[in-house]
Design a protein around this motif. Sequence first.
Motif, PDB file in Angstrom:
ATOM      1  N   ALA A 120       2.094   2.856  -5.224  1.00 25.08           N
ATOM      2  CA  ALA A 120       1.299   1.640  -6.071  1.00 25.08           C
ATOM      3  C   ALA A 120      -0.026   1.182  -5.660  1.00 25.08           C
ATOM      4  O   ALA A 120      -1.048   1.683  -6.086  1.00 25.08           O
ATOM      5  CB  ALA A 120       2.119   1.215  -6.879  1.00 25.08           C
TER       6      ALA A 120
ATOM      7  N   ASP B 137       7.686   0.104  -7.507  1.00 27.31           N
ATOM      8  CA  ASP B 137       9.652   0.065  -6.963  1.00 27.31           C
ATOM      9  C   ASP B 137      10.362  -1.250  -8.407  1.00 27.31           C
ATOM     10  O   ASP B 137      11.057  -1.325  -8.746  1.00 27.31           O
ATOM     11  CB  ASP B 137       9.760   0.646  -6.029  1.00 27.31           C
ATOM     12  CG  ASP B 137      10.505   2.064  -6.076  1.00 27.31           C
ATOM     13  OD1 ASP B 137      10.379   2.478  -6.820  1.00 27.31           O
ATOM     14  OD2 ASP B 137      10.414   2.290  -5.251  1.00 27.31           O
TER      15      ASP B 137
ATOM     16  N   ALA C 236       0.488  -0.866   0.129  1.00 25.70           N
ATOM     17  CA  ALA C 236       0.230   0.295  -0.343  1.00 25.70           C
ATOM     18  C   ALA C 236       1.129   1.054  -0.082  1.00 25.70           C
ATOM     19  O   ALA C 236       0.787   1.885   0.711  1.00 25.70           O
ATOM     20  CB  ALA C 236      -0.925  -0.215   1.713  1.00 25.70           C
TER      21      ALA C 236
ATOM     22  N   THR D 217       6.144   9.971   0.645  1.00 26.39           N
ATOM     23  CA  THR D 217       7.653   9.580   0.717  1.00 26.39           C
ATOM     24  C   THR D 217       8.362  11.159   1.036  1.00 26.39           C
ATOM     25  O   THR D 217       9.291  11.532   1.256  1.00 26.39           O
ATOM     26  CB  THR D 217       8.287   8.401   0.362  1.00 26.39           C
ATOM     27  OG1 THR D 217       7.640   8.797  -0.965  1.00 26.39           O
ATOM     28  CG2 THR D 217       7.671   6.916   0.452  1.00 26.39           C
TER      29      THR D 217
ATOM     30  N   THR E  11      10.737   5.841  -9.011  1.00 29.14           N
ATOM     31  CA  THR E  11       9.985   6.747  -8.014  1.00 29.14           C
ATOM     32  C   THR E  11       8.363   6.732  -7.782  1.00 29.14           C
ATOM     33  O   THR E  11       8.245   5.681  -9.068  1.00 29.14           O
ATOM     34  CB  THR E  11      10.034   8.554  -9.013  1.00 29.14           C
ATOM     35  OG1 THR E  11       9.365   7.885 -10.881  1.00 29.14           O
ATOM     36  CG2 THR E  11      11.628   8.186  -9.927  1.00 29.14           C
ATOM     37  N   ALA E  12       7.993   7.702  -7.337  1.00 33.83           N
ATOM     38  CA  ALA E  12       6.890   7.564  -6.999  1.00 33.83           C
ATOM     39  C   ALA E  12       6.197   8.476  -8.630  1.00 33.83           C
ATOM     40  O   ALA E  12       4.388   7.923  -9.042  1.00 33.83           O
ATOM     41  CB  ALA E  12       6.146   8.954  -5.878  1.00 33.83           C
TER      42      ALA E  12
ATOM     43  N   ALA F 251       2.893 -10.366   2.527  1.00 33.66           N
ATOM     44  CA  ALA F 251       2.921 -11.562   2.258  1.00 33.66           C
ATOM     45  C   ALA F 251       4.297 -12.282   1.822  1.00 33.66           C
ATOM     46  O   ALA F 251       5.359 -11.281   1.648  1.00 33.66           O
ATOM     47  CB  ALA F 251       2.525 -11.438   0.301  1.00 33.66           C
TER      48      ALA F 251
HETATM   49  C1  LIG Z   1      12.366   9.832   1.441  1.00 35.02           C
HETATM   50  C2  LIG Z   1      12.238   9.234   0.318  1.00 35.02           C
HETATM   51  C3  LIG Z   1      11.905  10.639  -0.705  1.00 35.02           C
HETATM   52  C4  LIG Z   1      10.740  10.521  -1.537  1.00 35.02           C
HETATM   53  N1  LIG Z   1      11.148  11.984  -2.964  1.00 35.02           N
HETATM   54  C5  LIG Z   1      10.312  10.975  -4.032  1.00 35.02           C
HETATM   55  C6  LIG Z   1       9.879  12.238  -4.830  1.00 35.02           C
HETATM   56  O1  LIG Z   1       9.972  13.923  -4.217  1.00 35.02           O
HETATM   57  N2  LIG Z   1       9.169  11.860  -6.518  1.00 35.02           N
HETATM   58  C7  LIG Z   1       9.232  10.790  -6.561  1.00 35.02           C
HETATM   59  O2  LIG Z   1       9.152  10.743  -8.123  1.00 35.02           O
HETATM   60  N3  LIG Z   1       9.655  10.217  -6.073  1.00 35.02           N
HETATM   61  C8  LIG Z   1      10.108   9.839  -4.002  1.00 35.02           C
HETATM   62  N4  LIG Z   1      10.725   9.012  -3.784  1.00 35.02           N
HETATM   63  C9  LIG Z   1      10.577   7.373  -4.097  1.00 35.02           C
HETATM   64  C10 LIG Z   1       9.342   7.120  -4.075  1.00 35.02           C
HETATM   65  O3  LIG Z   1       8.698   7.401  -2.810  1.00 35.02           O
HETATM   66  C11 LIG Z   1       9.280   5.462  -4.110  1.00 35.02           C
HETATM   67  O4  LIG Z   1       9.642   5.189  -5.641  1.00 35.02           O
HETATM   68  C12 LIG Z   1       7.937   5.195  -4.614  1.00 35.02           C
HETATM   69  O5  LIG Z   1       7.420   4.566  -3.255  1.00 35.02           O
HETATM   70  C13 LIG Z   1       7.397   3.934  -4.888  1.00 35.02           C
HETATM   71  O6  LIG Z   1       6.184   3.411  -4.607  1.00 35.02           O
HETATM   72  P1  LIG Z   1       5.934   1.603  -4.366  1.00 35.02           P
HETATM   73  O7  LIG Z   1       4.386   1.446  -3.992  1.00 35.02           O
HETATM   74  O8  LIG Z   1       6.852   0.927  -5.233  1.00 35.02           O
HETATM   75  O9  LIG Z   1       6.291   1.049  -3.309  1.00 35.02           O
HETATM   76  P2  LIG Z   1       6.618   1.837  -1.532  1.00 35.02           P
HETATM   77  O10 LIG Z   1       6.401   3.516  -1.912  1.00 35.02           O
HETATM   78  O11 LIG Z   1       7.635   1.571  -1.204  1.00 35.02           O
HETATM   79  O12 LIG Z   1       5.670   0.863  -0.847  1.00 35.02           O
HETATM   80  C14 LIG Z   1       5.168  -0.304  -0.398  1.00 35.02           C
HETATM   81  C15 LIG Z   1       4.480  -0.810  -0.134  1.00 35.02           C
HETATM   82  O13 LIG Z   1       4.401  -2.597   0.034  1.00 35.02           O
HETATM   83  C16 LIG Z   1       4.191  -2.643   1.731  1.00 35.02           C
HETATM   84  N5  LIG Z   1       5.334  -4.009   1.430  1.00 35.02           N
HETATM   85  C17 LIG Z   1       6.285  -3.990   2.034  1.00 35.02           C
HETATM   86  N6  LIG Z   1       6.939  -5.777   1.834  1.00 35.02           N
HETATM   87  C18 LIG Z   1       5.227  -6.383   1.694  1.00 35.02           C
HETATM   88  C19 LIG Z   1       5.385  -7.192   1.764  1.00 35.02           C
HETATM   89  N7  LIG Z   1       6.078  -8.582   1.947  1.00 35.02           N
HETATM   90  N8  LIG Z   1       3.572  -7.777   1.436  1.00 35.02           N
HETATM   91  C20 LIG Z   1       2.418  -6.472   1.916  1.00 35.02           C
HETATM   92  N9  LIG Z   1       2.931  -5.692   1.783  1.00 35.02           N
HETATM   93  C21 LIG Z   1       3.935  -5.218   1.725  1.00 35.02           C
HETATM   94  C22 LIG Z   1       4.681  -1.822   2.484  1.00 35.02           C
HETATM   95  O14 LIG Z   1       4.619  -1.674   3.777  1.00 35.02           O
HETATM   96  C23 LIG Z   1       4.441  -0.283   1.377  1.00 35.02           C
HETATM   97  O15 LIG Z   1       2.971  -0.110   1.945  1.00 35.02           O
HETATM   98  C24 LIG Z   1      10.912   9.028  -2.820  1.00 35.02           C
HETATM   99  C25 LIG Z   1      11.994   7.603  -1.820  1.00 35.02           C
HETATM  100  C26 LIG Z   1      11.818   8.309  -0.427  1.00 35.02           C
HETATM  101  C27 LIG Z   1      12.456   6.987   0.953  1.00 35.02           C
END
Ligand SMILES: Cc1cc2nc3c(=O)[nH]c(=O)nc-3n(C[C@H](O)[C@H](O)[C@H](O)COP(=O)(O)OP(=O)(O)OC[C@H]3O[C@@H](n4cnc5c(N)ncnc54)[C@H](O)[C@@H]3O)c2cc1C
Length: 422
Positions: free
Chosen positions: A16, A319, A13, A43, A331-332, A77
């Motif tokens: 994405a 990611d 959560a 983030t 990236t987000a 998971a």
């Molecule tokens: C400090 C910081 C600043 C950032 N600033 C920017 C910005 O300004 N612009 C930008 O574009 N990007 C930014 N980013 C990058 C961006 O946050 C990531 O690319 C983005 O969070 C990726 O989204 P995601 O959904 O793939 O993963 P995440 O946002 O990391 O979410 C992953 C989710 O999966 C859950 N999870 C993990 N393992 C498991 C499991 N085994 N089972 C079930 N759930 C699980 C986690 O708890 C979380 O809810 C930043 C990142 C950081 C750390």
Amino acid sequence: MSSSRPRIVIIGAGWAGYVLSQELDDKNFDITVIAPHQTFAYTPLLASAATGLFFARLAEEPIRHAHRHTRYYRAFATAADFNQKTITCIPSILQPGGRDYPDPDHPFTVPYDTLIIAPGCVNQTFNTPGAAEHCFFLKTVPDAEAIKWKLLSLLEIASLPTTSRERAKELLAIHVVGGGPTGVELSAELTDLFGEVSETYPHLAGLPSITIHDVAPEVLGMFHEKLKGHALQSFQKRGVEIKTNSHIEKIEDGALYTKEDGRIPCGMVAWATGNKQCDFVESLPGLLKTKLGRILTDQSLRVLKSDQTVLQDVYALGDVADIFDKGLPTTAEVAVQKAEYLVNALNHPGKPAPFVYTQRRMVAYVGGLDGVIMGKRDWTGEAAWLAWRSGSLGWTRSWRRKAMIMASWTWNYIGGREIARK
Ligand SMILES: Cc1cc2nc3c(=O)[nH]c(=O)nc-3n(C[C@H](O)[C@H](O)[C@H](O)COP(=O)(O)OP(=O)(O)OC[C@H]3O[C@@H](n4cnc5c(N)ncnc54)[C@H](O)[C@@H]3O)c2cc1C
């Protein structure tokens, strides 16, 4: 909720998974979200939260919403069976301080018709001795809070009559490992914080220092030379030391060791050197992956098997995934655009057009109301800072959060940050 609706299971959560959980059609789908923490972290706001610009809780959003008919399991998971179409999970138990601990003794299974894999990545420490134990990370709201409390504690210990000036200088030496966007942004926010605390801790004036280490020959490598030059000069003006080609050998409580400088006493080491895949993703059998272990998908975000054919009814984004032959950044921006594409594809079945990523401008804040923006036009200075600040607000996905953050900024302007009241 009727059980005849197709079951969509979303793992994760973050940027994405959260967007999907809020925007998929909950009347037509039976939606289950599996994530170890009951909130989603904004983030881009974490560095500000870590330095006390606003309450850290404003940088997160609850997954459960009264008006959404989605099921949420606070769990990790741990395995997927693509033949049986089931996910094995273990509960994630909330501990004091907001940390999540896995409970392997009570596993359970969740069936799916459509699976969406979006668990993001975990911190990459390159197995540096002591890094996992002694460094501070910045991926979650509890991480941001831990940094804030550590900074406050260092300021107070440095103020005690028993602390010598030399020792106070060591305690207020903050080292940031990683010169990518996260490391740079945290350093920028730290310079602002130390600028402001000089009013509430005048006896510590001139003692705090910030050093960024990167093993690469340069930081902010993604920006044009001119912007990079501006950012580095701006950092230099405010006393941030940048050590490139710096090889971290180990971390211990109160010190880091580099190949070049040996033991460097310090108060805190913040670690921001990038990502690696979580155990769940590493365990997934028979998938096509990049060299760094990211799951490869086709242009409709459908997961590819090792033989490059599509694994039916399984999608991956955020990611954790990349599109075959594309090399999109982690990236987000990418995660949200892919999530919105998938929401549209699932809510309106048919043959969707391939996903196309639109790169928006890149922004880095360097502190002192200065920043750099690379886009159609390059900007530096206060205008860049303003665009960055309003951009951070733009990331929040509810009016309630926007209003609360704006109120908090105004309050800080008048009365000082929470960590350094005027
Ligand atoms: C400090 C910081 C600043 C950032 N600033 C920017 C910005 O300004 N612009 C930008 O574009 N990007 C930014 N980013 C990058 C961006 O946050 C990531 O690319 C983005 O969070 C990726 O989204 P995601 O959904 O793939 O993963 P995440 O946002 O990391 O979410 C992953 C989710 O999966 C859950 N999870 C993990 N393992 C498991 C499991 N085994 N089972 C079930 N759930 C699980 C986690 O708890 C979380 O809810 C930043 C990142 C950081 C750390």
